[in-house]
Design an enzyme around this catalytic site. Structure first.
Site, PDB file in Angstrom:
ATOM      1  N   CYS A 164     -19.330   2.846 -23.690  1.00  0.00           N
ATOM      2  CA  CYS A 164     -20.679   3.401 -23.600  1.00  0.00           C
ATOM      3  C   CYS A 164     -21.124   3.522 -22.146  1.00  0.00           C
ATOM      4  CB  CYS A 164     -21.641   2.538 -24.389  1.00  0.00           C
ATOM      5  SG  CYS A 164     -21.223   2.549 -26.118  1.00  0.00           S
ATOM      6  N   GLU A 165     -20.497   4.446 -21.447  1.00  0.00           N
ATOM      7  CA  GLU A 165     -20.795   4.774 -20.056  1.00  0.00           C
ATOM      8  C   GLU A 165     -20.436   6.242 -19.883  1.00  0.00           C
ATOM      9  OE1 GLU A 165     -21.725   3.238 -17.156  1.00  0.00           O
ATOM     10  OE2 GLU A 165     -22.100   1.336 -18.157  1.00  0.00           O
ATOM     11  N   TYR A 176     -12.778   4.538  -8.489  1.00  0.00           N
ATOM     12  CA  TYR A 176     -12.424   5.213  -7.236  1.00  0.00           C
ATOM     13  C   TYR A 176     -12.367   6.724  -7.365  1.00  0.00           C
ATOM     14  CZ  TYR A 176      -9.596   0.829  -6.691  1.00  0.00           C
ATOM     15  OH  TYR A 176      -9.113  -0.442  -6.645  1.00  0.00           O
ATOM     16  N   PRO A 217       4.767  -4.668  -1.447  1.00  0.00           N
ATOM     17  CA  PRO A 217       4.436  -3.549  -2.333  1.00  0.00           C
ATOM     18  C   PRO A 217       3.946  -4.026  -3.694  1.00  0.00           C
ATOM     19  CG  PRO A 217       6.823  -3.836  -2.214  1.00  0.00           C
ATOM     20  CD  PRO A 217       6.218  -4.851  -1.281  1.00  0.00           C
ATOM     21  N   GLY A 218       2.906  -3.406  -4.192  1.00  0.00           N
ATOM     22  CA  GLY A 218       2.410  -3.685  -5.542  1.00  0.00           C
ATOM     23  C   GLY A 218       2.620  -2.446  -6.390  1.00  0.00           C
ATOM     24  N   ARG A 219       1.735  -1.456  -6.167  1.00  0.00           N
ATOM     25  CA  ARG A 219       1.811  -0.244  -7.001  1.00  0.00           C
ATOM     26  C   ARG A 219       3.148   0.478  -6.868  1.00  0.00           C
ATOM     27  NH1 ARG A 219      -3.167   2.485  -5.963  1.00  0.00           N
ATOM     28  NH2 ARG A 219      -3.630   0.623  -4.749  1.00  0.00           N
ATOM     29  N   TYR A 272      -2.719  -1.767 -11.549  1.00  0.00           N
ATOM     30  CA  TYR A 272      -4.183  -1.863 -11.587  1.00  0.00           C
ATOM     31  C   TYR A 272      -4.773  -1.258 -12.863  1.00  0.00           C
ATOM     32  CZ  TYR A 272      -3.019  -2.961  -6.820  1.00  0.00           C
ATOM     33  OH  TYR A 272      -2.438  -3.528  -5.724  1.00  0.00           O
ATOM     34  N   ARG A 302      -9.686   2.794 -12.876  1.00  0.00           N
ATOM     35  CA  ARG A 302      -9.539   3.458 -11.576  1.00  0.00           C
ATOM     36  C   ARG A 302     -10.238   4.815 -11.467  1.00  0.00           C
ATOM     37  NH1 ARG A 302      -5.319   4.831  -9.587  1.00  0.00           N
ATOM     38  NH2 ARG A 302      -5.683   4.226  -7.431  1.00  0.00           N
ATOM     39  N   GLY A 311       0.788  -1.226   0.000  1.00  0.00           N
ATOM     40  CA  GLY A 311       0.000   0.000   0.000  1.00  0.00           C
ATOM     41  C   GLY A 311       0.818   1.273   0.000  1.00  0.00           C
TER      42      GLY A 311
HETATM   43  C1  LIG Z   1      -3.457  -5.151  -2.658  1.00  0.00           C
HETATM   44  C2  LIG Z   1      -2.579  -5.680  -1.609  1.00  0.00           C
HETATM   45  C3  LIG Z   1      -1.232  -5.336  -1.583  1.00  0.00           C
HETATM   46  C4  LIG Z   1      -0.615  -4.359  -2.549  1.00  0.00           C
HETATM   47  O1  LIG Z   1      -1.172  -3.090  -2.460  1.00  0.00           O
HETATM   48  P1  LIG Z   1      -0.454  -1.899  -3.238  1.00  0.00           P
HETATM   49  O2  LIG Z   1      -1.284  -0.717  -2.938  1.00  0.00           O
HETATM   50  O3  LIG Z   1      -0.488  -2.247  -4.688  1.00  0.00           O
HETATM   51  O4  LIG Z   1       0.935  -1.805  -2.730  1.00  0.00           O
HETATM   52  C5  LIG Z   1      -0.438  -5.922  -0.628  1.00  0.00           C
HETATM   53  N1  LIG Z   1      -0.945  -6.807   0.264  1.00  0.00           N
HETATM   54  C6  LIG Z   1      -2.240  -7.165   0.257  1.00  0.00           C
HETATM   55  C7  LIG Z   1      -2.726  -8.140   1.241  1.00  0.00           C
HETATM   56  C8  LIG Z   1      -3.100  -6.615  -0.669  1.00  0.00           C
HETATM   57  O5  LIG Z   1      -4.387  -6.961  -0.642  1.00  0.00           O
END
Ligand SMILES: *Cc1c(COP(=O)(O)O)cnc(C)c1O
Length: 436
Positions: free
Chosen positions: A362-363, A335, A292-294, A391, A331, A249
């Site tokens: 079409c939205e 959101y 970390p993802g994003r 995402y 997104r 996150g």
């Molecule tokens: C979605 C998620 C992440 C990654 O979140 P980011 O905002 O992309 O860093 C990490 N851990 C869990 C359990 C998640 O659900």
């Protein structure tokens, strides 16, 4: 012009550069819409997190949350960079296996893993399950006995801490679909049950309080809460965690209004808090895992679109449509997320007008950006939307039967197609005729 835009590179022709390659050339070769990733940026982020841990001397894992962007090449890149991998479904697990990712470095998250997914993951020999609820604990107990395996698990807890982020992406509070609640005793019950299942190895605890975090206080607060229970569980069950996973996150910059912390700031603050809490509660300092993802892939991705039609409503809004939209980036519609963009083929020209960038689906809600300053746009111009690496592709759909765009990796002057554009034939591949 925004900070995000200012840090981008341009060539003498005033074209945007992505990974040292002219974005206009990429669009000409691969067509639009196109997801283009600057691979060196992904590597830099992965290394920043890892090196911050290395400096602390603490045992760690940085697990890339592959739901942010999963495809074979991305999983392979995560492996090259020595990351572990989070998956949340059988499909992401399958992608990791196909990519040749080491299964012992895979962690399985998610609030509703099916029995089938659990048994696939056990058979594959993944490193760890992040157990979310009592049903999963029971299924995992049954399946591990049936398959004669002894998986390591973390228990996902909800510390009751609200991260200051969007409601849909905040997950750490009490009213969340994820995890065992600490305060109402569920988490303790889960620890007790997990310890009593001989086929499971309870490695430790996990929490993930939300996404797009811009400060560390919620994480520190969540750790303080968790440790109060850890102290109690050590006394009651003689259980001390080998691992604490604080989730992901970590916020990124989508527009100039986002001022993210550096990866090292997050890591240093987390480690400092864990050291202090371990000391206070007389618990050995555990391994620290993050997800970390994003923060790994978000800023590395740019989506290139071709501008098409326009509609000007005097004194209201000037709509400009692009050849993608909510189907490749949901997104903003989902959101209210904000993005920044520029004309990749004319970055030197002065902004003249404010446009609203609409998608082609079409939205009415299919909007990418509501207020974007650009030079006077013409159809055929190339629009680059920044920070779409997380995402975007992973949430893409075929709404309106739009084929999903391709993904290209760009690094050191070279570009490589890593996901092909879907074809019309792909769209009907799983259809069956009424008459066959
Ligand atoms: C979605 C998620 C992440 C990654 O979140 P980011 O905002 O992309 O860093 C990490 N851990 C869990 C359990 C998640 O659900």
């Amino acid at each position: 012009m925004s900070m995000t835009v200012m840090t981008k590179k341009r060539n003498e022709q005033g074209h945007l550069m992505i990974g040292e390659v002219d974005a206009v050339r990429l669009a000409a070769q691969y067509h639009t819409p196109l997801y283009a990733y600057d691979v060196s940026h992904i590597r830099e982020k992965a290394r920043a997190f890892k090196q911050a841990f290395e400096r602390t001397g603490i045992a760690y894992q940085v697990a890339y949350a592959s739901k942010a962007f999963s495809c074979t090449a991305m999983v392979q890149l995560a492996q090259e960079e020595g990351l572990s991998l989070d998956v949340v479904s059988g499909g992401e697990l399958y992608t990791a296996r196909q990519a040749g990712f080491p299964m012992e470095k895979v962690h399985f998250n998610g609030n509703n893993k099916s029995r089938q997914e659990i048994s696939e993951a056990l058979t594959a020999g993944i490193g760890c399950f992040v157990v979310d609820n009592f049903q999963e604990l029971e299924m995992l107990s049954e399946e591990s006995r049936r398959l004669d395996s002894a998986p390591a698990i973390l228990l996902r807890v909800t510390p009751g801490v609200e991260a200051s982020t969007h409601d849909y992406i905040s997950t750490g509070g009490e009213d969340s679909k994820f995890g065992f609640d600490l305060h109402n005793g569920q988490a303790q019950k889960a620890v007790e049950q997990a310890l009593a299942i001989p086929s499971l190895k309870l490695l430790g605890l996990h929490f993930h309080i939300g996404s797009q975090l811009f400060e560390t206080s919620a994480l520190v607060q969540a750790l303080a809460t968790l440790y109060r229970y850890l102290g109690y569980w050590r006394d009651t069950y003689r259980f001390v965690p080998e691992v604490i996973n604080v989730g992901g996150g970590f916020g990124i910059s989508y527009t100039r209004f986002d001022q993210p912390l550096r990866p090292e700031t997050f890591v240093e603050t987390i480690i400092q808090a864990i050291r202090a809490e371990s000391d206070r509660h007389h618990i050995p300092v555990p391994q620290v895992w993050i997800e970390p993802g994003r923060a790994i892939v978000g800023e590395a991705g740019t989506t290139l679109y071709t501008i098409g039609s326009q509609k000007k409503i005097e004194n209201v809004r000037h709509y400009v449509s692009v050849d993608g939209g909510m189907t490749d980036n949901i997104r903003p519609a989902l959101y209210g997320a904000h993005y920044d963009a520029e004309l990749a083929n004319r970055t030197k020209q002065q902004d003249e007008k404010t446009y609203a960038i609409a998608g082609k689906a079409c939205e009415s809600g299919d909007m990418l950006i509501y207020d974007l300053s650009l030079p006077a746009v013409k159809s055929g111009d190339l629009l680059a939307v920044f920070s779409t690496g997380a995402y975007g592709y992973s949430m893409a759909s075929n709404y309106n039967r739009l084929p999903r765009p391709p993904v290209v990796f760009v690094e050191n002057n070279e570009h490589k197609l890593v996901v092909e554009r879907e074809s019309y034939a792909d769209l009907v591949r799983n259809d069956r005729s009424l008459y066959a």
